[in-house]
Design a protein around this motif. Structure first.
Motif, PDB file in Angstrom:
ATOM      1  N   TRP A  24      40.948  22.291  12.868  1.00 16.07           N
ATOM      2  CA  TRP A  24      41.155  21.106  13.716  1.00 16.07           C
ATOM      3  C   TRP A  24      40.042  20.095  13.515  1.00 16.07           C
ATOM      4  O   TRP A  24      40.266  18.887  13.556  1.00 16.07           O
ATOM      5  N   PHE A  25      38.813  20.613  13.227  1.00 11.18           N
ATOM      6  CA  PHE A  25      37.667  19.716  13.023  1.00 11.18           C
ATOM      7  C   PHE A  25      37.806  18.995  11.679  1.00 11.18           C
ATOM      8  O   PHE A  25      37.617  17.773  11.586  1.00 11.18           O
ATOM      9  N   LEU A  26      38.171  19.747  10.643  1.00  6.11           N
ATOM     10  CA  LEU A  26      38.323  19.137   9.313  1.00  6.11           C
ATOM     11  C   LEU A  26      39.430  18.079   9.310  1.00  6.11           C
ATOM     12  O   LEU A  26      39.357  17.109   8.559  1.00  6.11           O
ATOM     13  N   GLU A  27      40.393  18.275  10.186  1.00  2.00           N
ATOM     14  CA  GLU A  27      41.477  17.285  10.263  1.00  2.00           C
ATOM     15  C   GLU A  27      41.020  15.968  10.888  1.00  2.00           C
ATOM     16  O   GLU A  27      41.519  14.907  10.548  1.00  2.00           O
ATOM     17  N   ILE A  28      40.028  16.043  11.798  1.00  2.16           N
ATOM     18  CA  ILE A  28      39.636  14.798  12.477  1.00  2.16           C
ATOM     19  C   ILE A  28      38.357  14.172  11.908  1.00  2.16           C
ATOM     20  O   ILE A  28      38.098  12.999  12.128  1.00  2.16           O
ATOM     21  N   SER A  29      37.543  14.960  11.186  1.00  2.00           N
ATOM     22  CA  SER A  29      36.262  14.432  10.707  1.00  2.00           C
ATOM     23  C   SER A  29      36.381  14.051   9.230  1.00  2.00           C
ATOM     24  O   SER A  29      36.398  14.924   8.357  1.00  2.00           O
ATOM     25  N   PRO A  30      36.455  12.767   8.917  1.00  9.81           N
ATOM     26  CA  PRO A  30      36.723  12.349   7.535  1.00  9.81           C
ATOM     27  C   PRO A  30      35.739  12.919   6.515  1.00  9.81           C
ATOM     28  O   PRO A  30      36.126  13.226   5.392  1.00  9.81           O
ATOM     29  N   HIS A  31      34.444  13.055   6.895  1.00  3.80           N
ATOM     30  CA  HIS A  31      33.474  13.601   5.938  1.00  3.80           C
ATOM     31  C   HIS A  31      33.162  15.069   6.221  1.00  3.80           C
ATOM     32  O   HIS A  31      32.243  15.637   5.623  1.00  3.80           O
ATOM     33  N   VAL A  36      31.300  13.693  15.823  1.00  3.82           N
ATOM     34  CA  VAL A  36      32.536  12.930  15.929  1.00  3.82           C
ATOM     35  C   VAL A  36      32.723  12.663  17.419  1.00  3.82           C
ATOM     36  O   VAL A  36      32.407  13.521  18.232  1.00  3.82           O
ATOM     37  N   LEU A  37      33.198  11.481  17.738  1.00  2.68           N
ATOM     38  CA  LEU A  37      33.467  11.170  19.146  1.00  2.68           C
ATOM     39  C   LEU A  37      34.956  10.896  19.297  1.00  2.68           C
ATOM     40  O   LEU A  37      35.517  10.082  18.561  1.00  2.68           O
ATOM     41  N   LYS A  38      35.576  11.598  20.255  1.00  2.00           N
ATOM     42  CA  LYS A  38      37.001  11.368  20.530  1.00  2.00           C
ATOM     43  C   LYS A  38      37.080  10.518  21.786  1.00  2.00           C
ATOM     44  O   LYS A  38      36.548  10.909  22.834  1.00  2.00           O
ATOM     45  N   VAL A  39      37.671   9.349  21.661  1.00  2.00           N
ATOM     46  CA  VAL A  39      37.858   8.446  22.803  1.00  2.00           C
ATOM     47  C   VAL A  39      39.348   8.335  23.021  1.00  2.00           C
ATOM     48  O   VAL A  39      40.046   7.723  22.203  1.00  2.00           O
ATOM     49  N   ASP A  40      39.836   8.927  24.110  1.00  2.00           N
ATOM     50  CA  ASP A  40      41.287   9.072  24.307  1.00  2.00           C
ATOM     51  C   ASP A  40      41.851   9.736  23.044  1.00  2.00           C
ATOM     52  O   ASP A  40      41.429  10.817  22.716  1.00  2.00           O
ATOM     53  N   ASP A  41      42.728   9.019  22.311  1.00  3.05           N
ATOM     54  CA  ASP A  41      43.279   9.657  21.112  1.00  3.05           C
ATOM     55  C   ASP A  41      42.625   9.154  19.825  1.00  3.05           C
ATOM     56  O   ASP A  41      43.080   9.460  18.721  1.00  3.05           O
ATOM     57  N   GLU A  42      41.572   8.371  19.976  1.00  6.04           N
ATOM     58  CA  GLU A  42      40.937   7.775  18.798  1.00  6.04           C
ATOM     59  C   GLU A  42      39.701   8.580  18.398  1.00  6.04           C
ATOM     60  O   GLU A  42      38.940   9.040  19.248  1.00  6.04           O
ATOM     61  N   ILE A  43      39.503   8.696  17.079  1.00 11.60           N
ATOM     62  CA  ILE A  43      38.347   9.434  16.573  1.00 11.60           C
ATOM     63  C   ILE A  43      37.340   8.462  15.964  1.00 11.60           C
ATOM     64  O   ILE A  43      37.714   7.613  15.139  1.00 11.60           O
ATOM     65  N   LEU A  44      36.091   8.605  16.375  1.00  9.80           N
ATOM     66  CA  LEU A  44      35.019   7.813  15.759  1.00  9.80           C
ATOM     67  C   LEU A  44      34.074   8.782  15.057  1.00  9.80           C
ATOM     68  O   LEU A  44      33.852   9.888  15.533  1.00  9.80           O
ATOM     69  N   GLU A  46      30.340   9.005  12.256  1.00 12.42           N
ATOM     70  CA  GLU A  46      29.069   8.403  11.839  1.00 12.42           C
ATOM     71  C   GLU A  46      28.263   7.990  13.079  1.00 12.42           C
ATOM     72  O   GLU A  46      28.698   7.132  13.862  1.00 12.42           O
ATOM     73  N   SER A  47      27.086   8.586  13.209  1.00 11.09           N
ATOM     74  CA  SER A  47      26.230   8.372  14.380  1.00 11.09           C
ATOM     75  C   SER A  47      26.036   6.899  14.734  1.00 11.09           C
ATOM     76  O   SER A  47      26.149   6.509  15.892  1.00 11.09           O
ATOM     77  N   ASN A  48      25.735   6.091  13.713  1.00  9.76           N
ATOM     78  CA  ASN A  48      25.457   4.673  13.985  1.00  9.76           C
ATOM     79  C   ASN A  48      26.669   3.959  14.550  1.00  9.76           C
ATOM     80  O   ASN A  48      26.554   3.173  15.493  1.00  9.76           O
ATOM     81  N   ALA A  49      27.824   4.217  13.946  1.00 13.07           N
ATOM     82  CA  ALA A  49      29.059   3.561  14.398  1.00 13.07           C
ATOM     83  C   ALA A  49      29.376   4.006  15.818  1.00 13.07           C
ATOM     84  O   ALA A  49      29.787   3.193  16.657  1.00 13.07           O
ATOM     85  N   ILE A  50      29.153   5.278  16.096  1.00 15.31           N
ATOM     86  CA  ILE A  50      29.412   5.797  17.447  1.00 15.31           C
ATOM     87  C   ILE A  50      28.445   5.152  18.444  1.00 15.31           C
ATOM     88  O   ILE A  50      28.848   4.704  19.518  1.00 15.31           O
ATOM     89  N   ALA A  51      27.177   5.078  18.061  1.00 12.59           N
ATOM     90  CA  ALA A  51      26.176   4.490  18.961  1.00 12.59           C
ATOM     91  C   ALA A  51      26.503   3.025  19.247  1.00 12.59           C
ATOM     92  O   ALA A  51      26.424   2.563  20.390  1.00 12.59           O
ATOM     93  N   GLU A  52      26.913   2.291  18.212  1.00 10.96           N
ATOM     94  CA  GLU A  52      27.236   0.867  18.408  1.00 10.96           C
ATOM     95  C   GLU A  52      28.480   0.713  19.292  1.00 10.96           C
ATOM     96  O   GLU A  52      28.552  -0.199  20.117  1.00 10.96           O
ATOM     97  N   TYR A  53      29.450   1.606  19.119  1.00 10.84           N
ATOM     98  CA  TYR A  53      30.642   1.565  19.978  1.00 10.84           C
ATOM     99  C   TYR A  53      30.233   1.803  21.440  1.00 10.84           C
ATOM    100  O   TYR A  53      30.654   1.067  22.345  1.00 10.84           O
ATOM    101  N   LEU A  54      29.399   2.815  21.659  1.00  7.96           N
ATOM    102  CA  LEU A  54      28.969   3.126  23.035  1.00  7.96           C
ATOM    103  C   LEU A  54      28.160   1.969  23.615  1.00  7.96           C
ATOM    104  O   LEU A  54      28.249   1.658  24.800  1.00  7.96           O
TER     105      LEU A  54
END
Ligand code: GSH
Length: 212
Positions: A24-31, A36-44, A46-54
């Motif tokens: 299940w993890f390999l299916e959602i984590s591109p690398h 990985v951060l799951k927001v509702d049904d969306e997957i984010l 990369e630490s930086n991208a996640i931090a900037e989203y938050l």
């Protein structure tokens, strides 16, 4: 995780075994990497991208309000992989000679952060000033791991970089940082060093024999 905690965002965490990644993890984590951060049904990812989203979606703002300072903060966050590689290159080594070479190599990278801290024009204690920032969140995990490894290696490396040492001390005394890892973090970290047969692990075993 640190950013979630600093911003008081409610979250659930699922730890995975990186040596045996579940399907299940390999299916959602591109690398195939954490976090990985799951927001509702969306997957984010990369630490930086996640931090900037938050940062964009939750108060308090951790980036400086001034655009120039904010751009500089992002530049220093971009330097995290170089910095972490330099620190990892000390303790993720198989021999004492490689560890010493890693130690020597790391100095130029640590000096750059020392210079950045010297240029902030105040006493901190965080990267910019008295407010925890995304740069603090980005570097803290690597300073935290180095501190655990260096308690065994005893290189005393950061003594030569007093501002980085003081920064590290403040971050590692901050519950938002220390509470972001599993409660048996040190034990897990040591177990990983032993499993990988790193040089530092041989000192760990000597320590435990000496303590018996
Ligand atoms: N650039 C990525 C790096 C993430 C990363 O390297 N994660 C490591 C753990 S700290 C990982 O998942 N390693 C497992 C693997 O590469 O198989 C980020 O900042 O999120």
């Amino acid at each position: 995780m640190i950013v979630l905690r600093v911003k008081n965002v409610e979250f659930d965490v699922t730890y995975i075994n990186l040596r045996e990644k579940p399907d299940w993890f390999l299916e959602i984590s591109p690398h195939g990497k954490v976090p990985v951060l799951k927001v509702d049904d969306e997957i984010l990812f990369e630490s930086n991208a996640i931090a900037e989203y938050l940062e964009e979606t939750n108060e308090p703002r951790l980036h400086p309000a001034d655009p120039i300072k904010r751009a500089r903060n992002r530049a220093w966050t971009d330097f995290t992989p170089d910095f972490s590689k330099a620190l990892n290159g000390i303790y993720y080594t198989k021999t004492r000679a490689d560890m010493e070479a890693g130690l020597e190599n790391s100095k130029v990278y640590i000096q750059r952060v020392e210079d950045a801290l010297a240029a902030r024009g105040n006493d901190g204690p965080f990267f910019n000033d008295d407010k925890f920032s995304l740069v603090d969140a980005a570097y803290a995990p690597f300073l935290q791991r180095f501190e655990v490894a260096d308690r065994v290696l005893k290189t005393g490396l950061l003594k030569n970089f007093p501002l980085v040492q003081a920064w590290s001390d403040v971050l590692l005394a901050d519950e938002r940082v220390t509470g972001s890892v599993v409660s048996n973090f040190e034990e897990e970290f040591h177990a990983n060093l032993i499993r990988k047969e790193y040089y530092v692990a041989s000192l760990l075993e000597t320590d435990s024999v000496a303590a018996e």
